[in-house]
Design a protein around this motif. Structure first.
Motif, PDB file in Angstrom:
ATOM      1  N   GLY A 263      -4.788  14.182   9.063  1.00 60.44           N
ATOM      2  CA  GLY A 263      -3.585  13.693   9.721  1.00 60.44           C
ATOM      3  C   GLY A 263      -3.794  13.272  11.154  1.00 60.44           C
ATOM      4  N   ASP A 264      -5.049  13.110  11.553  1.00 54.08           N
ATOM      5  CA  ASP A 264      -5.339  12.766  12.950  1.00 54.08           C
ATOM      6  C   ASP A 264      -6.267  11.558  13.044  1.00 54.08           C
ATOM      7  N   SER A 265      -7.511  11.729  12.631  1.00 51.14           N
ATOM      8  CA  SER A 265      -8.464  10.625  12.689  1.00 51.14           C
ATOM      9  C   SER A 265      -9.426  10.710  11.516  1.00 51.14           C
ATOM     10  N   GLY A 266      -9.899   9.539  11.099  1.00 56.38           N
ATOM     11  CA  GLY A 266     -10.810   9.498   9.966  1.00 56.38           C
ATOM     12  C   GLY A 266     -10.445   8.368   9.027  1.00 56.38           C
ATOM     13  N   PRO A 267     -11.198   8.231   7.951  1.00 55.83           N
ATOM     14  CA  PRO A 267     -10.987   7.103   7.024  1.00 55.83           C
ATOM     15  C   PRO A 267      -9.691   7.225   6.238  1.00 55.83           C
ATOM     16  N   LYS A 268      -9.312   6.143   5.600  1.00 59.46           N
ATOM     17  CA  LYS A 268      -8.107   6.080   4.779  1.00 59.46           C
ATOM     18  C   LYS A 268      -8.293   6.931   3.521  1.00 59.46           C
ATOM     19  N   VAL A 269      -7.500   7.991   3.435  1.00 59.54           N
ATOM     20  CA  VAL A 269      -7.564   8.900   2.294  1.00 59.54           C
ATOM     21  C   VAL A 269      -6.179   9.096   1.678  1.00 59.54           C
ATOM     22  N   LEU A 270      -5.181   9.345   2.527  1.00 61.02           N
ATOM     23  CA  LEU A 270      -3.835   9.682   2.070  1.00 61.02           C
ATOM     24  C   LEU A 270      -2.831   8.674   2.636  1.00 61.02           C
ATOM     25  N   ALA A 271      -2.796   7.505   2.045  1.00 63.74           N
ATOM     26  CA  ALA A 271      -1.971   6.412   2.579  1.00 63.74           C
ATOM     27  C   ALA A 271      -0.556   6.369   2.011  1.00 63.74           C
ATOM     28  N   GLU A 272      -0.320   7.056   0.906  1.00 62.51           N
ATOM     29  CA  GLU A 272       0.949   6.877   0.185  1.00 62.51           C
ATOM     30  C   GLU A 272       2.196   7.283   0.981  1.00 62.51           C
ATOM     31  N   PRO A 273       2.199   8.406   1.716  1.00 56.18           N
ATOM     32  CA  PRO A 273       3.412   8.732   2.484  1.00 56.18           C
ATOM     33  C   PRO A 273       3.783   7.643   3.488  1.00 56.18           C
ATOM     34  N   GLY A 274       2.793   7.106   4.191  1.00 61.16           N
ATOM     35  CA  GLY A 274       3.062   6.049   5.159  1.00 61.16           C
ATOM     36  C   GLY A 274       3.621   4.798   4.510  1.00 61.16           C
ATOM     37  N   LEU A 275       3.140   4.476   3.312  1.00 63.58           N
ATOM     38  CA  LEU A 275       3.646   3.302   2.593  1.00 63.58           C
ATOM     39  C   LEU A 275       5.101   3.492   2.175  1.00 63.58           C
ATOM     40  N   ILE A 276       5.426   4.683   1.697  1.00 60.08           N
ATOM     41  CA  ILE A 276       6.795   4.952   1.259  1.00 60.08           C
ATOM     42  C   ILE A 276       7.760   4.905   2.445  1.00 60.08           C
ATOM     43  N   VAL A 277       7.382   5.545   3.549  1.00 60.57           N
ATOM     44  CA  VAL A 277       8.256   5.556   4.723  1.00 60.57           C
ATOM     45  C   VAL A 277       8.426   4.144   5.271  1.00 60.57           C
ATOM     46  N   ARG A 278       7.331   3.391   5.329  1.00 55.92           N
ATOM     47  CA  ARG A 278       7.442   2.010   5.814  1.00 55.92           C
ATOM     48  C   ARG A 278       8.381   1.192   4.932  1.00 55.92           C
ATOM     49  N   HIS A 279       8.241   1.345   3.626  1.00 50.98           N
ATOM     50  CA  HIS A 279       9.099   0.583   2.708  1.00 50.98           C
ATOM     51  C   HIS A 279      10.566   0.856   2.976  1.00 50.98           C
ATOM     52  N   PHE A 280      10.932   2.126   3.136  1.00 52.69           N
ATOM     53  CA  PHE A 280      12.352   2.435   3.320  1.00 52.69           C
ATOM     54  C   PHE A 280      12.828   2.119   4.738  1.00 52.69           C
ATOM     55  N   ALA A 281      11.941   2.151   5.708  1.00 52.64           N
ATOM     56  CA  ALA A 281      12.312   1.663   7.041  1.00 52.64           C
ATOM     57  C   ALA A 281      12.671   0.185   6.965  1.00 52.64           C
TER      58      ALA A 281
END
Length: 375
Positions: A263-281
């Motif tokens: 949840g701080d720095s590093g490669p793309k591993v857990l992208a789904e929460p950000g995609l869902i929040v962006r969609h509803f924003a």
């Protein structure tokens, strides 16, 4: 109808975080702002967060100063950000940067513009430089943009607010400042907040309660955040405000596009929460009259697939809870401790008939139908 949308970045975050290395597809608030298809200042503004380096100081409609580390630690500077936003809504600054900066002076000199040489004052140890006066200030130019291009008059008929972290709290502060201002009191406000976190000792009423001018409030909250000092706020709203709150697996930054395993720095591993929040924003903003480009337009099938992937990765989200942005973690008794208004309660206690859906922060990520309240 005239809609002004204000994007509040989080602590240490700026409008340039569309290309920040910690976010695989851009930090959410800055990215949303960059996708607004209207005219900046007339239709929208984006405001850098506290502790971000004061990059916007010369353009603010109210005088600010560089708070340095106190901006990051305590949010110093967000009152000026809120005053600036209120002045933008009114289309009138209360301060102007009348002197040239060093960068502007050098640019004009290099272009061969006939301006006076820089004036040097004081001793070599306490030397100050005066680069001369601007013929037209940034604030005057922006005021003219507002007068010319804001449809239906300077005062808008609706204001939409988006914010993450202390930017989410800034949304609360601005809504309350508008409600206390006779010129802005009757403008309907709609808020999309992502994990609004005020920081230690910042739970005053203007940050944890909202007035009748807020017609709809949508909030997404990070279920797996445990950093000391990162208690989020679920604001106390009045009976006429449609209030929808949702839990989302991940940490504070996960919800705005950080896909790292910690949840701080590093490669793309857990992208789904950000995609869902962006969609509803995007869905909420468009429903509220904010024009956007490059939207995700996720289908119910997409949402279901993202949610099932989150459930499959449950152990990875659980592992996030041992990390902290502030070195120390909360003694949470198994779940995040949050502020319901000004009262501290466990994460799962925030539910009830005042919310749509009533399941509140206990809503399952698999309950795609629950999002129909905001889509």
């Amino acid at each position: 109808m005239s809609v002004v949308t204000i994007f509040f970045c989080g602590t240490s975050s700026t409008r340039f975080d569309t290309n920040h290395g910690n976010y695989w597809n851009g930090e959410l608030v800055s990215t949303l702002a960059s996708h607004h298809t209207g005219r900046e200042f007339a239709d929208w503004i984006v405001i850098d967060g506290p502790g971000s380096g004061n990059l916007q100081a010369d353009e603010l409609f109210t005088k600010s100063r560089d708070y340095g580390l106190s901006g990051t630690l305590f949010g110093k500077g967000w009152e000026e950000n809120v005053n600036h936003a209120a002045n933008i809504i009114k289309g009138k600054c209360d301060w102007q940067r009348e002197q040239l900066t060093e960068v502007e002076y050098n640019r004009l000199k290099a272009a061969g513009i006939p301006i006076e040489d820089v004036k040097v004052e004081g001793s070599w140890l306490w030397r100050k430089y005066n680069y001369g006066d601007r013929s037209v200030t940034q604030q005057a130019l922006q005021e003219q943009i507002i007068r010319t291009f804001r449809k239906g008059g300077v005062i808008p008929t609706q204001v939409n607010l988006v914010g993450w972290s202390r930017g989410g709290i800034s949304c609360h502060m601005l809504a309350n400042a508008m409600y206390a201002d006779s010129a802005l009191k009757n403008i309907p406000v709609r808020i999309f907040a992502i994990d609004p976190v005020p920081g230690i000792n910042n739970f005053q009423e203007q940050r944890v309660k909202l007035g009748a001018n807020v017609k709809e409030y949508v909030g997404f909250y990070a279920r797996d955040e445990r950093s000391k000092g990162f208690s989020c706020v679920i604001p106390q709203t009045v009976s006429g405000t449609k209030t929808s709150i949702f839990p989302m697996p991940g940490r504070h930054a996960t919800l705005v596009g950080n896909a790292a395993a910690n949840g701080d720095s590093g490669p793309k591993v857990l992208a789904e929460p950000g995609l869902i929040v962006r969609h509803f924003a995007e869905k909420c903003l468009q429903r509220w009259g904010t024009p956007l480009s490059k939207t995700l337009n996720l289908t119910d099938v997409d949402l279901r697939n993202h949610s099932e992937t989150i459930v499959k990765d449950a152990a990875k989200y659980k592992a996030m809870e041992k990390y902290s942005y502030t070195y120390f973690t909360e003694l949470d008794q198994g779940e995040r401790y949050v502020s319901l208004g000004s009262k501290g309660v466990p994460f799962s206690a925030v539910k009830g008939s005042i919310y749509a859906p009533a399941s509140g922060l206990t809503t399952s990520v698999l309950d795609v139908a629950a999002y129909r309240n905001i889509a």
